[in-house]
Structure formats: C-alpha cells, structure tokens
Design a protein around this motif. Structure first.
Motif, PDB file in Angstrom:
ATOM      1  N   ALA A   1       0.860  -1.185   0.000  1.00 10.56           N
ATOM      2  CA  ALA A   1       0.000   0.000   0.000  1.00 10.56           C
ATOM      3  C   ALA A   1       0.898   1.236   0.000  1.00 10.56           C
ATOM      4  N   CYS A   2       0.449   2.288  -0.661  1.00 12.87           N
ATOM      5  CA  CYS A   2       1.215   3.540  -0.741  1.00 12.87           C
ATOM      6  C   CYS A   2       0.965   4.343   0.535  1.00 12.87           C
ATOM      7  N   LYS A   3       2.039   4.711   1.210  1.00 10.17           N
ATOM      8  CA  LYS A   3       1.913   5.386   2.507  1.00 10.17           C
ATOM      9  C   LYS A   3       1.174   6.718   2.403  1.00 10.17           C
ATOM     10  N   LEU A   4       1.548   7.504   1.413  1.00 15.08           N
ATOM     11  CA  LEU A   4       0.947   8.828   1.261  1.00 15.08           C
ATOM     12  C   LEU A   4      -0.565   8.720   1.050  1.00 15.08           C
ATOM     13  N   ALA A   5      -0.962   7.778   0.209  1.00 17.95           N
ATOM     14  CA  ALA A   5      -2.397   7.605  -0.076  1.00 17.95           C
ATOM     15  C   ALA A   5      -3.128   7.049   1.142  1.00 17.95           C
ATOM     16  N   VAL A   6      -2.485   6.148   1.866  1.00 11.25           N
ATOM     17  CA  VAL A   6      -3.090   5.594   3.093  1.00 11.25           C
ATOM     18  C   VAL A   6      -3.358   6.726   4.088  1.00 11.25           C
ATOM     19  N   ASP A   7      -2.378   7.620   4.229  1.00  7.13           N
ATOM     20  CA  ASP A   7      -2.536   8.768   5.131  1.00  7.13           C
ATOM     21  C   ASP A   7      -3.636   9.700   4.630  1.00  7.13           C
ATOM     22  N   MET A   8      -3.643   9.934   3.323  1.00  6.60           N
ATOM     23  CA  MET A   8      -4.596  10.869   2.747  1.00  6.60           C
ATOM     24  C   MET A   8      -6.041  10.406   2.935  1.00  6.60           C
ATOM     25  N   PHE A   9      -6.249   9.094   2.794  1.00  2.00           N
ATOM     26  CA  PHE A   9      -7.610   8.569   2.955  1.00  2.00           C
ATOM     27  C   PHE A   9      -7.903   8.164   4.411  1.00  2.00           C
ATOM     28  N   HIS A  10      -6.987   8.520   5.325  1.00  2.13           N
ATOM     29  CA  HIS A  10      -7.139   8.216   6.759  1.00  2.13           C
ATOM     30  C   HIS A  10      -7.412   6.740   7.010  1.00  2.13           C
ATOM     31  N   LEU A  11      -6.627   5.888   6.381  1.00  2.00           N
ATOM     32  CA  LEU A  11      -6.832   4.451   6.567  1.00  2.00           C
ATOM     33  C   LEU A  11      -5.920   3.905   7.649  1.00  2.00           C
ATOM     34  N   LYS A  12      -6.410   2.877   8.321  1.00  2.00           N
ATOM     35  CA  LYS A  12      -5.606   2.186   9.325  1.00  2.00           C
ATOM     36  C   LYS A  12      -5.253   0.813   8.773  1.00  2.00           C
ATOM     37  N   GLU A  13      -4.220   0.217   9.351  1.00  2.00           N
ATOM     38  CA  GLU A  13      -3.802  -1.105   8.873  1.00  2.00           C
ATOM     39  C   GLU A  13      -4.941  -2.121   8.946  1.00  2.00           C
ATOM     40  N   LYS A  14      -5.787  -1.964   9.966  1.00  2.00           N
ATOM     41  CA  LYS A  14      -6.891  -2.920  10.120  1.00  2.00           C
ATOM     42  C   LYS A  14      -7.941  -2.805   9.004  1.00  2.00           C
ATOM     43  N   ASP A  15      -7.942  -1.675   8.289  1.00  2.00           N
ATOM     44  CA  ASP A  15      -8.877  -1.516   7.174  1.00  2.00           C
ATOM     45  C   ASP A  15      -8.403  -2.296   5.943  1.00  2.00           C
ATOM     46  N   LEU A  16      -7.120  -2.655   5.949  1.00  2.00           N
ATOM     47  CA  LEU A  16      -6.522  -3.257   4.753  1.00  2.00           C
ATOM     48  C   LEU A  16      -6.476  -4.784   4.856  1.00  2.00           C
ATOM     49  N   ILE A  17      -6.383  -5.426   3.724  1.00  2.00           N
ATOM     50  CA  ILE A  17      -6.418  -6.895   3.682  1.00  2.00           C
ATOM     51  C   ILE A  17      -5.279  -7.513   4.501  1.00  2.00           C
ATOM     52  N   ASP A  18      -5.516  -8.723   4.996  1.00  3.53           N
ATOM     53  CA  ASP A  18      -4.538  -9.379   5.871  1.00  3.53           C
ATOM     54  C   ASP A  18      -3.275  -9.797   5.126  1.00  3.53           C
ATOM     55  N   ASN A  19      -3.412 -10.148   3.842  1.00  2.00           N
ATOM     56  CA  ASN A  19      -2.186 -10.587   3.146  1.00  2.00           C
ATOM     57  C   ASN A  19      -1.397  -9.461   2.477  1.00  2.00           C
ATOM     58  N   LEU A  20      -1.648  -8.232   2.940  1.00  2.00           N
ATOM     59  CA  LEU A  20      -0.830  -7.111   2.482  1.00  2.00           C
ATOM     60  C   LEU A  20       0.588  -7.286   3.029  1.00  2.00           C
ATOM     61  N   ASP A  21       1.596  -6.978   2.203  1.00  3.14           N
ATOM     62  CA  ASP A  21       2.977  -7.162   2.658  1.00  3.14           C
ATOM     63  C   ASP A  21       3.519  -5.947   3.400  1.00  3.14           C
ATOM     64  N   GLY A  22       2.820  -4.816   3.308  1.00  5.72           N
ATOM     65  CA  GLY A  22       3.269  -3.657   4.059  1.00  5.72           C
ATOM     66  C   GLY A  22       2.854  -2.347   3.414  1.00  5.72           C
ATOM     67  N   ILE A  23       3.211  -1.261   4.108  1.00  7.23           N
ATOM     68  CA  ILE A  23       2.911   0.081   3.602  1.00  7.23           C
ATOM     69  C   ILE A  23       4.250   0.742   3.277  1.00  7.23           C
ATOM     70  N   LEU A  24       4.397   1.208   2.054  1.00  4.94           N
ATOM     71  CA  LEU A  24       5.690   1.727   1.599  1.00  4.94           C
ATOM     72  C   LEU A  24       5.597   3.167   1.105  1.00  4.94           C
ATOM     73  N   THR A  25       6.705   3.883   1.190  1.00  6.03           N
ATOM     74  CA  THR A  25       6.801   5.174   0.505  1.00  6.03           C
ATOM     75  C   THR A  25       7.231   4.880  -0.927  1.00  6.03           C
ATOM     76  N   ILE A  26       7.108   5.872  -1.777  1.00  9.34           N
ATOM     77  CA  ILE A  26       7.497   5.644  -3.166  1.00  9.34           C
ATOM     78  C   ILE A  26       9.010   5.378  -3.245  1.00  9.34           C
ATOM     79  N   GLY A  27       9.734   5.967  -2.311  1.00  8.45           N
ATOM     80  CA  GLY A  27      11.185   5.723  -2.269  1.00  8.45           C
ATOM     81  C   GLY A  27      11.489   4.261  -1.986  1.00  8.45           C
ATOM     82  N   ASP A  28      10.757   3.699  -1.011  1.00  6.48           N
ATOM     83  CA  ASP A  28      10.923   2.265  -0.704  1.00  6.48           C
ATOM     84  C   ASP A  28      10.641   1.434  -1.943  1.00  6.48           C
ATOM     85  N   PHE A  29       9.596   1.851  -2.648  1.00  6.76           N
ATOM     86  CA  PHE A  29       9.177   1.078  -3.820  1.00  6.76           C
ATOM     87  C   PHE A  29      10.241   1.146  -4.909  1.00  6.76           C
ATOM     88  N   TYR A  30      10.810   2.345  -5.107  1.00 11.10           N
ATOM     89  CA  TYR A  30      11.883   2.457  -6.108  1.00 11.10           C
ATOM     90  C   TYR A  30      13.077   1.588  -5.716  1.00 11.10           C
TER      91      TYR A  30
END
Lengths: 158, 102
Positions: free
Chosen positions: A116-145
């Motif tokens: 999941a993209c960190k900036l977008a997660v913050d923007m939509f005020h989402l919590k980890e519990k809102d996201l699917i269980d098999n998500l591997d993590g929340i990353l910044t675009i830098g992490d992704f690059y």
C-alpha cells in the motif's frame, strides 16, 4: 527452456475500476506463472482494492468510457454501473477468472508482493486494520523504487 | 524434432514439450524434470497425476484450478516447480503448455 530476460515486474495500480484492476492482476499473476517476480503498489483509488470493506464493491465505469457504447447520459442513470458490472463479472466467471478477494489470495500465495502507498493511506485516513490481511506492508514511493533497483526490472503504471 | 530421453526417442517442440503424449513414460518425465533442475518426489508425482487427469478429461489447467484441486496449494506448487510452475509441471507431464492467461 531459455531463461527469461525480464526478471521483475512492478505494477503501480492507481485506479479501482474493474478493468484496470484485472489488467494489473492478470499481468502480475502471469508474470509469476512465467517465473518472473512481481509486485503491486496500490496507490490513490487503487487502495479501494485492498480495503476489506470495499474490494467486493468495485465497479466498471459506464460514464466517460466510450468503449462501453452507452451514451454518457444513460451511463449516469442509477443502476447502470451496477448492471454493467454484473454483466462483466458474469463473463469473467465464464472464463474462470477469480473474483477480487480470491485473486488477491492467489497473488499472495504465488509470491506476488502487495504494497500500500503510505501517502495515499494517510490521505484517505486508513488504518492497517482496514486493509487486507495478506498485504505485505505500507511503503513510501522511495521504498518502492528501491525494490525496483535491480537489473531487468520493469515498472508499469496502471 | 526428435529427442532421446531415458533411452526413448520422443518428439518435442522447440520449447521442449512432448508433441505426442503417448510417448510419455514416468522415466521420460523424470528426465525432463532433471533438465529443469527439479528433483521429483512423491508430491511432484501427485501433481503430475492430477495434471494427467485434467488432460484426459480435456479440462483446462489454471492456477485457480490448482488452488481448488485438493492435491496441493499454490504456495507448495510454486515451491515444487520453481520458475513457472504450470509451465514446468505440464512439460514434465508430457502435455502441451497451457494456453490460458490465468
């Protein structure tokens, strides 16, 4: 068999319309099936796909989509999106295409990383519990690059 | 083209898939597996048996089908046949490469 030259495919999914989501999923899964690493970075509206409460309610767009061959005014009528979505899902089922939740499971089990993209997660005020269980993590675009920093890696924005 | 596997001459296509399933034997499968750097275990053969059954019933193979097979789960499937599981498993099973995109 010759070894493949593409080693890794990274997808950035920024939309939640069904056709875009399936394009990303089929390509990511197809990569794994060919022995290519694959990862998906869900950002902006793409985040709908990995929200437990929303992933089953994704729709196909009937407005502003000339390929639907529905006049824009009609496409905007109540129920049109739902109808078009129902029809498309029926066709997909015929081809044995899995529904979104099952497809996410298949991708995760196949070793496709889901981020999941960190900036977008913050923007939509989402919590980890809102996201699917098999998500591997929340990353910044830098992490992704950084994850793209390998030979024969391709990035694709959808 | 012709190829000699486990002392048997078989016909294969340019990718190495058998073009005539009747030429397949377990030994031939074993040889193909070796070429793919896969060491066959009982679990591998269980998967091959599942693939053969699907092939005989003319049912298409897919990763979703593997998930529902009851023989193996997707994670194990990828572990047993690394680097393109369905592609490699069908090659070892002596049947054509699956045409499906999923």
């Amino acid at each position: 068999m010759e070894k493949t030259k593409i080693r890794k495919m990274l997808f950035i999914l920024s939309k939640a319309t069904i056709e875009n989501v399936y394009a990303a999923f089929i390509m990511a899964n197809g990569a794994r099936m060919e022995g290519i690493d694959s990862e998906i970075f869900f950002t902006f509206f793409g985040l709908e796909v990995i929200q437990k409460k929303k992933l089953e309610h994704l729709r196909v767009a009937t407005v502003g989509n000339p390929a639907m061959h529905i006049p824009t005014m009609l496409g905007g009528l109540p129920g049109m999106e739902a109808l078009a979505t129902k029809m498309m899902k029926k066709e997909m089922e015929k081809l044995d295409m899995p529904p979104i939740d099952e497809f996410l499971e298949i991708l995760s089990d196949s070793g496709c990383k889901l981020w999941a993209c960190k900036l977008a997660v913050d923007m939509f005020h989402l919590k980890e519990k809102d996201l699917i269980d098999n998500l591997d993590g929340i990353l910044t675009i830098g992490d992704f690059y950084n994850r793209a920093d390998k030979d024969n890696t391709h990035l694709l924005f959808i | 083209m012709e190829k000699k596997l486990a002392k048997i001459t078989v016909n294969v296509n340019e990718e190495g898939y058998l073009t005539d399933f009747s030429q397949w034997t377990k030994e031939v499968g074993n040889e193909i597996a070796k070429e793919q750097e896969i060491e066959m275990t009982n679990k591998h053969w269980e998967v091959i048996a599942y693939i053969h059954e699907k092939f005989k019933n003319e049912e298409p193979l897919s990763i979703r089908g593997i998930k529902k097979s009851g023989v193996i789960n997707i994670k194990e499937f990828y572990q047993l046949f690394p680097g393109g599981p369905l592609k490699k498993a069908t090659m070892i099973a002596g049947i054509p490469k699956p045409k499906s995109c999923i």
